[in-house]
Design an enzyme around this catalytic site. Structure first.
Site, PDB file in Angstrom:
ATOM      1  N   ASP A   1      -4.581 -22.106   3.916  1.00 25.35           N
ATOM      2  CA  ASP A   1      -5.769 -21.561   3.275  1.00 25.35           C
ATOM      3  C   ASP A   1      -6.013 -22.359   1.984  1.00 25.35           C
ATOM      4  OD1 ASP A   1      -7.786 -19.135   3.235  1.00 25.35           O
ATOM      5  OD2 ASP A   1      -6.850 -19.128   1.247  1.00 25.35           O
TER       6      ASP A   1
ATOM      7  N   HIS B   1      -6.937 -16.855  11.427  1.00 22.04           N
ATOM      8  CA  HIS B   1      -6.763 -17.578  10.163  1.00 22.04           C
ATOM      9  C   HIS B   1      -5.338 -17.572   9.631  1.00 22.04           C
ATOM     10  CE1 HIS B   1      -7.945 -19.345   6.380  1.00 22.04           C
ATOM     11  NE2 HIS B   1      -7.374 -18.347   5.719  1.00 22.04           N
TER      12      HIS B   1
END
Length: 342
Positions: A122, A320
């Site tokens: 991320d 994610h």
């Protein structure tokens, strides 16, 4: 290859204590020019620095620390500045990319090493990539998870995000004003984190739209589009206990301030606009992660922007939170790639 540094320096050993959350790991605080960075360390061997994203902590690497240690590496996961037990400067501009690169460099030095391999997820992915870009003397290779590398440059970021939002507001724009997102999140930290983790997980997001959570209608909240119902398979109540307790203690301002520096980064990194990362690299993403679909052009550009790339892996059906959703696959890909660096 990073040198073998099994014995930490005395300064790095300050406040060392065994981890109650991860048996076999050790917590320590190290001094950096911006204050202190909290590290969780396991194993001996070449140094691998693990950098988390938003809204997470060192704990997001709980599956990788023992796996890397077992594979013969000294794995160190940090709390990025603004998170956990690391320093939380008051000034918004203290969270610019240059400060994060300086923190990573100082952590390597404080741990008694000259070089390290850096792995990021991320926001940790661009922090890892820019650490390699700006300090190739320290970071000899970089593995990037979920967010593809895109060289500095292009249009001013906040202008681009305004255009992306259209009639709604893109989440990065929503995060820009200090206090605004905090006012949404902090009254119910656990509930907000649960909604975001669930909404971006491969086994619980809506198959027809894995990007809607990133847009906020006028007058609404980001959480208004969060799903309700079962937790994703990777997330247990005890994991939520850890994450929510940290953010309930620290607040979200330090974490959100990373988003509030995108224009400063664009200006700070002018000299590197369009620059490639030459060191050996690896990319791992999920096919259901909006980061990989929105930035597919960045992945296509890897022959130019990551000339040392070993492979770009897209895990089918993964969302994610890749190293938590698919820990066994990610651990295998990472350790195989790391062994190739020896």
């Amino acid at each position: 290859m990073p040198e073998h540094t099994p014995v930490p320096t005395p300064s790095a050993d300050r406040a060392a204590r065994p981890s109650t959350l991860l048996p076999g790991a050790v917590h320590r605080l190290v001094e950096v020019p911006g204050g202190r960075i909290h590290c969780v360390e396991q194993g001996t061997g070449p140094l691998v620095l693990l950098v988390h994203g938003f809204p997470e902590s060192w704990y997001s690497w709980r599956h990788q620390l023992p796996a890397l240690a077992a594979a013969g590496y000294r794995a160190v996961a940090i709390d990025v500045r603004g998170y956990g037990r690391s320093s939380k400067p008051v000034a918004v501009d203290a969270y610019r990319m240059l400060a994060h690169v300086a923190d990573n460099t100082a952590v390597v030095r404080a741990l008694g090493a000259e070089t390290a391999i850096v792995v990021g997820h991320d926001w940790g992915s661009p922090i890892a990539a820019h650490s390699a870009l700006l300090r190739p003397d320290v970071f000899t290779a970089a593995a990037l998870l979920s967010v593809p590398y895109a060289p500095p440059g292009g249009p001013r970021p906040t202008d681009a995000f305004t255009r992306i939002g259209g009639d709604e507001e893109f989440y990065v724009s929503y995060f820009q004003t200090p206090g605004r997102a905090e006012a949404e999140i902090e009254p119910d930290v656990r509930g907000w984190l649960t909604g975001l983790y669930t909404g971006l997980s491969g086994d619980t997001l809506a198959p027809a739209d894995h990007s809607g959570l990133f847009f906020v209608p006028k007058g609404a909240r980001m959480a208004d589009r969060f799903p309700t119902g079962r937790l994703p398979g990777w997330l247990e109540e005890r994991d939520l206990d850890v994450y929510s307790a940290e953010f309930e203690r620290t607040g979200l301002t330090g974490a959100l301030n990373r988003y509030r520096n995108v224009d400063r980064d664009w200006e700070d990194l002018t000299a590197w606009h369009g620059a490639s990362v030459a060191q050996p690299s690896l990319f791992i993403g999920g096919t259901l992660d909006a980061s990989t679909t929105w930035m597919s052009d960045a992945i296509d550009a890897y022959p130019r922007t990551l000339p040392g790339l070993s492979a770009a892996h897209l895990l089918e059906g993964c969302g994610h939170w890749i190293q938590q959703e698919r820990p066994a696959e990610v651990n295998t890909l990472l350790t195989d790639w790391l062994h190739d660096r020896r």
